[in-house]
Design an enzyme around this catalytic site. Structure first.
Site, short mmCIF file in Angstrom:
data_model
loop_
_atom_site.label_atom_id
_atom_site.label_comp_id
_atom_site.label_asym_id
_atom_site.label_seq_id
_atom_site.Cartn_x
_atom_site.Cartn_y
_atom_site.Cartn_z
N HIS A 210 38.67 35.83 31.69
CA HIS A 210 38.53 35.47 33.10
C HIS A 210 38.79 33.98 33.33
O HIS A 210 38.02 33.32 34.05
CB HIS A 210 37.14 35.85 33.59
CG HIS A 210 37.07 36.21 35.04
ND1 HIS A 210 37.61 35.43 36.04
CD2 HIS A 210 36.51 37.29 35.68
CE1 HIS A 210 37.40 35.98 37.21
NE2 HIS A 210 36.72 37.12 37.03
N ARG B 90 34.84 46.40 38.47
CA ARG B 90 33.73 47.10 39.11
C ARG B 90 33.66 48.58 38.72
O ARG B 90 34.68 49.23 38.53
CB ARG B 90 33.85 46.98 40.64
CG ARG B 90 33.73 45.53 41.12
CD ARG B 90 34.10 45.39 42.58
NE ARG B 90 33.90 44.02 43.05
CZ ARG B 90 34.82 43.05 42.95
NH1 ARG B 90 36.00 43.30 42.40
NH2 ARG B 90 34.55 41.84 43.37
N ASP C 262 42.23 39.88 45.51
CA ASP C 262 41.21 40.23 44.52
C ASP C 262 41.43 41.70 44.20
O ASP C 262 40.57 42.55 44.45
CB ASP C 262 39.81 39.96 45.06
CG ASP C 262 38.74 40.08 43.98
OD1 ASP C 262 39.10 40.31 42.80
OD2 ASP C 262 37.54 39.95 44.31
N GLU D 173 43.75 38.68 35.11
CA GLU D 173 42.88 39.42 34.19
C GLU D 173 43.54 40.74 33.77
O GLU D 173 43.60 41.69 34.54
CB GLU D 173 41.54 39.71 34.87
CG GLU D 173 40.86 38.48 35.45
CD GLU D 173 39.85 38.86 36.52
OE1 GLU D 173 38.90 39.61 36.21
OE2 GLU D 173 40.02 38.42 37.68
N HIS E 224 31.60 43.44 36.03
CA HIS E 224 31.73 42.68 34.77
C HIS E 224 30.55 42.93 33.82
O HIS E 224 30.02 41.99 33.22
CB HIS E 224 31.88 41.20 35.05
CG HIS E 224 33.15 40.83 35.76
ND1 HIS E 224 34.32 41.55 35.61
CD2 HIS E 224 33.44 39.80 36.59
CE1 HIS E 224 35.28 40.99 36.34
NE2 HIS E 224 34.77 39.93 36.95
#
Length: 384
Positions: A210, A114, A283, A348, A139
């Site tokens: 991803h 982000r 996350d 990631e 992304h």
């Protein structure tokens, strides 16, 4: 003579029929993971062809990649009993990749993760990027590279080079950028991923893969029984909109401490911890202790059911661990399987979120004359 003509005609018809059958057989030959390459063939934006590409090694391992979004579609590896097992989520046709929003297996660009309110400042000029996630640019925006077609060049059975030529102004990012993603399936059952990019204007770039891993091979069940290790003493915490605050907080005595390998559950739902609550699970970006050394294990994931292990190596300073919190069971993937919440774990490798607006963190600026380079290795194995 008439009978001879009839015989020749019959033979000719038989040859045509047989060649037609052979052609049809070739077209419908399935991959080891059960994919039909014909279902990945289409044309996008008038002249960009998509397809499915198969990488193999001498151990029988297979990796299937589509150039739509530079996505890994399937990874077949042996489990502890030698059974070949697909360990990633995805779709079995190009239509679903086009029409169902997802990041499954994608080569993300220009900027993974982000950017706060979609704003960046380059050479004193503020640039507004599209916002597509809680008021932020995620992304690369709504039509990031995961939804674009890479040029594909499969150089041998185990290597493919995917090239993205991103025009100046692509999702409002500056600069004509040429980026390459090189996937190599090695003899020791690793997927070696190298990224490089150049630009003609100062820009920002942060690429990643991803893939959504479920090492049990049973995508109908959560992957929260997996055992995770992350070589990290801190995370970059987020607010309620998933935007990083610019701080680094210690993982010790929190659900985020995976320096000693442990099962992902129950900490992934420890909502009394504000960060777990904000993330609806994990996350978050972990700050790696490996300090750019891609010979050291940055993270390790293990399925206690299949015995399959995944080690991650990278030159990147961070790794985003995402536990599929927004999967709902509505999306059906390969073999018609509905993916439930937390059916996977994403690992990631990346620079930190919102680095363009955090001068205290490693830079993501790419200037003309420079070459961006990022390296990630997904190495598979087994343990009893």
């Amino acid at each position: 003579m008439r009978n001879m003509k009839k015989s020749f005609l019959s033979m000719g018809a038989a040859i045509i029929l047989l060649s037609g059958c052979a052609s049809q057989e070739k077209k419908t030959e399935l991959t080891l993971s059960g994919l039909d390459p014909a279902k990945f063939e289409t044309i996008i934006d008038g002249n960009k062809k998509t397809g499915l590409y198969r990488l193999t090694n001498n151990n029988g391992m297979e990796v299937c990649v589509t150039n739509f979004g530079g996505r890994i579609v399937s990874i077949m590896v042996p489990d502890k009993n030698g059974k070949m097992t697909d360990v990633v989520l995805g779709f079995d046709n190009i239509n679903d990749y086009q029409n169902i929003p997802s990041d499954f297996g994608a080569s993300i660009g220009r900027y993974a993760n982000r950017i706060n309110k979609g704003k960046i400042n380059i050479d004193g000029q503020e640039i507004q990027l599209p916002t597509n996630n809680f008021g932020h640019c995620l992304h690369g925006g709504p039509t990031g590279w995961q939804y674009q077609v890479y040029e594909a060049n499969q150089t041998n059975d185990s290597t493919i080079v995917l090239t993205m030529k991103s025009a100046d102004g692509d999702n409002n990012f500056p600069g004509n950028v040429t980026a390459n993603v090189t996937y190599t399936l090695t003899s020791d059952n690793a997927i070696d991923i190298k990224y490089d990019a150049t630009t003609d204007k100062t820009t920002v770039i942060n690429m990643t893969n991803h893939s959504y891993f479920n090492l049990s091979g049973d995508m109908s069940k959560p992957a929260t029984d997996h055992i995770l290790y992350v070589a990290s003493d801190s995370i970059t915490p987020v607010d309620s909109t998933y935007m990083t605050t610019g701080e680094m907080t210690a993982v010790k005595d929190t659900p985020f401490d995976f320096n000693t390998p442990k099962t992902i559950a129950p900490d992934v739902t420890a909502f009394d911890n504000e960060q777990v609550k904000f993330g609806n699970g994990f996350d978050h970006n972990w700050v790696l202790n490996t300090k750019g050394d891609d010979t050291k294990v940055a993270a390790r994931l293990t399925s206690p059911i299949s015995g399959i292990t995944l080690e991650v190596y990278t030159n990147e300073p961070g790794i985003q661990v995402y536990t599929g919190n927004f999967l709902t069971g509505e999306v059906k993937g390969k073999q018609g399987i509905a993916y439930p919440q937390r059916a996977s774990v994403c690992l990631e490798t990346q620079h930190y979120p919102d680095s363009p607006n955090k001068p205290q963190w490693p830079s993501v600026i790419l200037k003309p004359g420079e070459t961006y380079y990022s390296h990630c290795i997904f190495k598979f194995g087994t343990e009893k």
